[in-house]
Design a protein around this motif. Sequence first.
Motif, PDB file in Angstrom:
ATOM      1  N   UNK A  82      68.696 -13.203   5.851  1.00 28.56           N
ATOM      2  CA  UNK A  82      68.401 -15.273   5.417  1.00 28.56           C
ATOM      3  C   UNK A  82      66.940 -15.012   5.443  1.00 28.56           C
ATOM      4  N   UNK A  83      66.729 -15.181   6.735  1.00 29.46           N
ATOM      5  CA  UNK A  83      65.234 -15.107   7.508  1.00 29.46           C
ATOM      6  C   UNK A  83      64.327 -14.486   6.346  1.00 29.46           C
ATOM      7  N   UNK A  84      63.429 -14.558   6.246  1.00 25.58           N
ATOM      8  CA  UNK A  84      61.787 -13.983   5.487  1.00 25.58           C
ATOM      9  C   UNK A  84      61.515 -13.012   6.280  1.00 25.58           C
ATOM     10  N   UNK A  85      61.310 -11.908   6.285  1.00 31.27           N
ATOM     11  CA  UNK A  85      60.631 -10.959   7.222  1.00 31.27           C
ATOM     12  C   UNK A  85      61.819 -10.040   8.038  1.00 31.27           C
ATOM     13  N   UNK A  86      62.369 -10.531   7.824  1.00 30.90           N
ATOM     14  CA  UNK A  86      64.127 -10.059   8.297  1.00 30.90           C
ATOM     15  C   UNK A  86      64.478  -9.064   7.193  1.00 30.90           C
ATOM     16  N   UNK A  87      64.845  -7.447   8.063  1.00 28.07           N
ATOM     17  CA  UNK A  87      65.806  -6.320   7.104  1.00 28.07           C
ATOM     18  C   UNK A  87      66.174  -6.069   8.167  1.00 28.07           C
ATOM     19  N   UNK A  88      67.096  -5.450   7.204  1.00 24.12           N
ATOM     20  CA  UNK A  88      68.727  -4.706   8.049  1.00 24.12           C
ATOM     21  C   UNK A  88      67.734  -3.255   7.768  1.00 24.12           C
ATOM     22  N   UNK A  89      67.533  -2.618   8.818  1.00 25.55           N
ATOM     23  CA  UNK A  89      67.804  -0.692   9.386  1.00 25.55           C
ATOM     24  C   UNK A  89      69.299  -0.895   9.850  1.00 25.55           C
ATOM     25  N   UNK A  90      69.590   0.080   9.596  1.00 26.05           N
ATOM     26  CA  UNK A  90      70.733   0.282  10.082  1.00 26.05           C
ATOM     27  C   UNK A  90      70.375   1.684  10.888  1.00 26.05           C
TER      28      UNK A  90
ATOM     29  N   UNK B 152      73.208 -14.288  15.452  1.00 28.90           N
ATOM     30  CA  UNK B 152      72.469 -14.128  14.646  1.00 28.90           C
ATOM     31  C   UNK B 152      70.483 -13.186  14.784  1.00 28.90           C
ATOM     32  N   UNK B 153      70.880 -12.579  15.430  1.00 32.55           N
ATOM     33  CA  UNK B 153      68.982 -12.001  15.070  1.00 32.55           C
ATOM     34  C   UNK B 153      69.031 -10.752  14.647  1.00 32.55           C
ATOM     35  N   UNK B 154      68.506 -10.958  13.608  1.00 30.11           N
ATOM     36  CA  UNK B 154      68.282  -9.549  12.946  1.00 30.11           C
ATOM     37  C   UNK B 154      67.221  -8.741  13.956  1.00 30.11           C
ATOM     38  N   UNK B 155      67.383  -7.065  13.880  1.00 29.65           N
ATOM     39  CA  UNK B 155      66.682  -6.525  15.144  1.00 29.65           C
ATOM     40  C   UNK B 155      65.608  -5.629  14.172  1.00 29.65           C
ATOM     41  N   UNK B 156      64.132  -6.076  14.223  1.00 34.63           N
ATOM     42  CA  UNK B 156      63.583  -5.666  13.846  1.00 34.63           C
ATOM     43  C   UNK B 156      63.532  -3.726  13.810  1.00 34.63           C
ATOM     44  N   UNK B 157      62.943  -3.120  12.926  1.00 34.86           N
ATOM     45  CA  UNK B 157      62.758  -1.560  13.091  1.00 34.86           C
ATOM     46  C   UNK B 157      62.098  -0.688  14.636  1.00 34.86           C
ATOM     47  N   UNK B 158      61.373  -1.855  14.727  1.00 32.44           N
ATOM     48  CA  UNK B 158      60.583  -1.026  15.838  1.00 32.44           C
ATOM     49  C   UNK B 158      61.791  -1.325  16.831  1.00 32.44           C
ATOM     50  N   UNK B 159      62.217  -2.686  17.017  1.00 32.61           N
ATOM     51  CA  UNK B 159      63.139  -2.716  18.240  1.00 32.61           C
ATOM     52  C   UNK B 159      64.395  -1.319  18.162  1.00 32.61           C
ATOM     53  N   UNK B 160      64.624  -1.233  16.860  1.00 32.57           N
ATOM     54  CA  UNK B 160      65.610  -0.365  16.475  1.00 32.57           C
ATOM     55  C   UNK B 160      65.232   1.089  17.184  1.00 32.57           C
ATOM     56  N   UNK B 161      63.792   1.481  16.711  1.00 24.65           N
ATOM     57  CA  UNK B 161      63.174   2.718  17.834  1.00 24.65           C
ATOM     58  C   UNK B 161      62.981   2.859  18.985  1.00 24.65           C
ATOM     59  N   UNK B 162      62.584   1.542  19.237  1.00 24.02           N
ATOM     60  CA  UNK B 162      63.259   1.798  20.816  1.00 24.02           C
ATOM     61  C   UNK B 162      64.329   1.964  21.627  1.00 24.02           C
TER      62      UNK B 162
END
Lengths: 527, 476
Positions: free
Chosen positions: A337-345, A304-314
């Motif tokens: 669901x979680x606050x502060x989390x956002x889906x980045x394709x 269920x973790x939502x990767x951060x944008x930074x992580x996706x870039x890395x």
Amino acid sequence: MSATRIRILSARNVLPLGRGQSGGAQRSDGDSKLRLLTSPHLSPSSPARALSSLSATRRGLPQEKMSENGMMSRAKVLTIDNMNPTVKKVEYAVRGPIVQRALELERELSEGMKKPFAEVIKANIGDAHAMGQQPITFFRQVLALCSYPELLNDNTFPEDAKSRAHRILQSCGGNSMGSYSASQGIESVRKDVALYIERRDGGMPCDPDNIYLTTGASDGIVTMLKLLVCGEGASRTGIMISIPQYPLYSAALAELGAVQINYYLNEENCWSMDINELQRALNEAREYCNPRALCIINPGNPTGQVQSRQCIEDVIRFAAKERLFLMADEVYQDNVYADGCEFHSFKKVLFEMGPEYSKSVELASFHSTSKCYMGECGFRGGYMEIINMDDEVKVQLTKLVSVRLCPPVPGQALMDLVVNPPQPGEPSYDSFLKERTATLNALAEKAKLTEQVLNTVQGISCNPVQGAMYSFPRIIIPEKAIKEAMALGQQPDMFYCMKMLEETGICLVPGSGFGQKDGTYHFRYSA
Amino acid sequence: MSVLQNTPYGRSLKHLEYAALGGRAYQIRKELKQGLEKPFKTVIDVSSGNLHSAGIKPLTFVRQVFAACLYPQLIKSNKLPADVKQRAQALLEECAGGSVGSYTPTRGIPEVIHRISQFITWRDKGAASNPENIYLTPGSQWALENILKILVNRLASPGTGILTPVPCYSTSILSMNLLGAILVPYYLDEENGWELHVQELHRALASAKGVCNPRAVYIINPGNPVGQVQSKKSMQEVIQFVYEKRLILLADEVYQDSIYTGNSTFYSYRKVLSEMGPPFSDTVELASFHSVSKGFIGECGLRCGYVELVNLDPSLKDYIYKLFSKDSCAPVLGQIAMDLMTNPPQPGDPSYSLYEAEIRAIRDTVTDNVKRASAVFNSLPCVSHHPVNGGAFLFPKIDLPTKAVQKAKEENLEPDTFYCYRLLEETGVYACPGSEYGQAAGSHHIRVCTLISRDVMEELLTRLSSFHRRFMKNLS
């Protein structure tokens, strides 16, 4: 001006899809010491193995065997010993032995047997409707109209549903969802998918020719893996997958005889991805295989973790540097669901990183009608977007998809509605929005509740469920239980889950079915 | 030298050639839409068994049940007949959460499988079918591919051989090739209604010696592209052959409802096997395939078929189950179509008379199509068509003149592909070249679907006749 980059996936290194060129009869003696990790039957120490695929007749083995009562009975032609060895390695825990037992218990209950519970709760599978989630009315109206177009004359159906149905039917041969479509999928649906992706990704262009409609996301994922897997011995394709992972990946890799390269998600840090860990896994894997692709599930399954944008870039930088094909499984993209989390394709981030990456990194991203707010698993709808694929490889891809003729047309129609839902001002908009919001809110609430409740139980600790639709708590299993499990030949978490099932009727999937760090135990619970 | 280059399927495995023909048909349709001038106003696509797109209508009962299952509000309304509503209600109760959007168990909805096995038992007049051996799949091709996966070891040396008919359905050939199987062709006898002679199976098997390890025989009955319906005697001989030679029998029976002459009956392989009694009936390992794509129901786009496994080693069951499980399950609407196909309305049901009338109309249409088309083909110069009793296609032979063969060579095309390209460009008729399916060396054919409406067939024959005469005149 940089030189033309040679594609990772090119005609020269895509499995020629058949026998011959990449292996088989052309093995040289020099290769014999380099063997697949996953196919012991190629070990040089057992030359007799090469004969095992010959039928009993040709090996001169007895074609008959003595049965228990002394009668001569004929040995089977197709047996465990002579079947395709890679198929033997396929496991798929989500529908595994624990589910068989759950079905048995259901049968026993229906036959009136007494149990400590009144019903079996099948929390093993991510099946929203089975757990009471309601389908989106608008979607079902359109699909009903498409099935039986006489209903277009019925004034109880809203006008926007009718016009959608009309449009979909016009894109089908003979105006029927029962016609085969093109193998790549109905063109107008692919165009709509491309527009959806453009809107989702802030205007980044999407070419409908890069869209392939699929039979669920699984079909697309397996198709891409088929293209990627080739080679032998030290050059056998390795595919990096997260641990824990959705076991379709490990099953497909086993079946294809590919090398599975595990990279561990960091449980202590809410199951985040760590580039150092990716590097470690890759470096080690290079000793014995040819790593070619990196698979990511975002939002994650089972974690269920939502990767951060930074992580996706890395990750993109890593894939570019190490020349890995990226497979981004994004079927839970609406389930955040979680606050502060956002889906980045992955596609969006890739393109925002500029042409150095967007013109070279090879990416396939996957979506499905099975999850999010739709939950329409039974339709087997999905798509994949392919970025920067070599043209000749595309030809091979076309071959592969033609073998299954076409994806289910109702699933394609449904995907069309998902990417093209009611708009403000349209008759069905308000009720659509209401239903969608309610469903997503319910999923978010369940995620939070599950996490809270599980964390109150001693011996269970649950990371925040940032997205998707599962919780994957860690369980501390006492030594005694571990010993008992081993004695039964069971993984300790399977032992735990089986006991849970027998005593409470709740069917979960043990963490061992998804992979986990040695010595840790988990279960996956579908919210 | 690749073994593949010597097989009659060489060209079809490259795939590019006939895929290009399909691509061109698609382009032409687009051009017509854009208003480009052509010698014709529409493309007539008879390249595949795609019933609804060629004028055959979906069955009303089936579509009504779909609608009610998709949108259960309809069950409460008065818009649909009572038996439709009852059927939909019952089906939804068999779906998890009462929704066709839920996953089903891997093998399919248990009650549906149970009813299918009852259908099979009834169809085969008593040879009892065990529901435990039935797997609903996303199409019969998927089922074939996955059964082959169990059988075919890509890395084995010698490779796994499958005996396949010439001509043979091209997707099956491609699928086997992609899995790494070696195709061992056996030729059907064109002069004798495309009959399968068991001596030919023996010859084919002998030819595999030293080349590969043959493990199965693939048979399509009724055939595709050729519509021969196998006689019981021939089937018994095949069963004896696979028994003696220890081969798996893969029986593709998706056209079992497409029989259009009175002097032919479809027998399933499991029925004939069962009638032969022991030792055959309890040892010959058989996989038989069926589908909702053909017959009268024609729901190709729903993607559902089934495979029934007979006499397979029980210890394989777990492996088959796991292999199938990773793709979850067959699309639920497709499973429902399979249920409705095998358990249609019965006399006395409100929908019965309409259902029967629709089936009869389709049957009559196809019978007439076959008669009409055969007559026309046989009236054309250098075209011969031997009568066949079933299936969904005609596969007439065309004796192409040397000049045509030469021109084809110049364009790097198979002669019959060249013919089909010209046919498409000049008349808008999209038929498939025989080279796609394999054929005896030096012979040429085209494949034309007969599961189309009468007026599409009439138009097709008109265009094709005038094209053919022109073609033969100009290239003789």
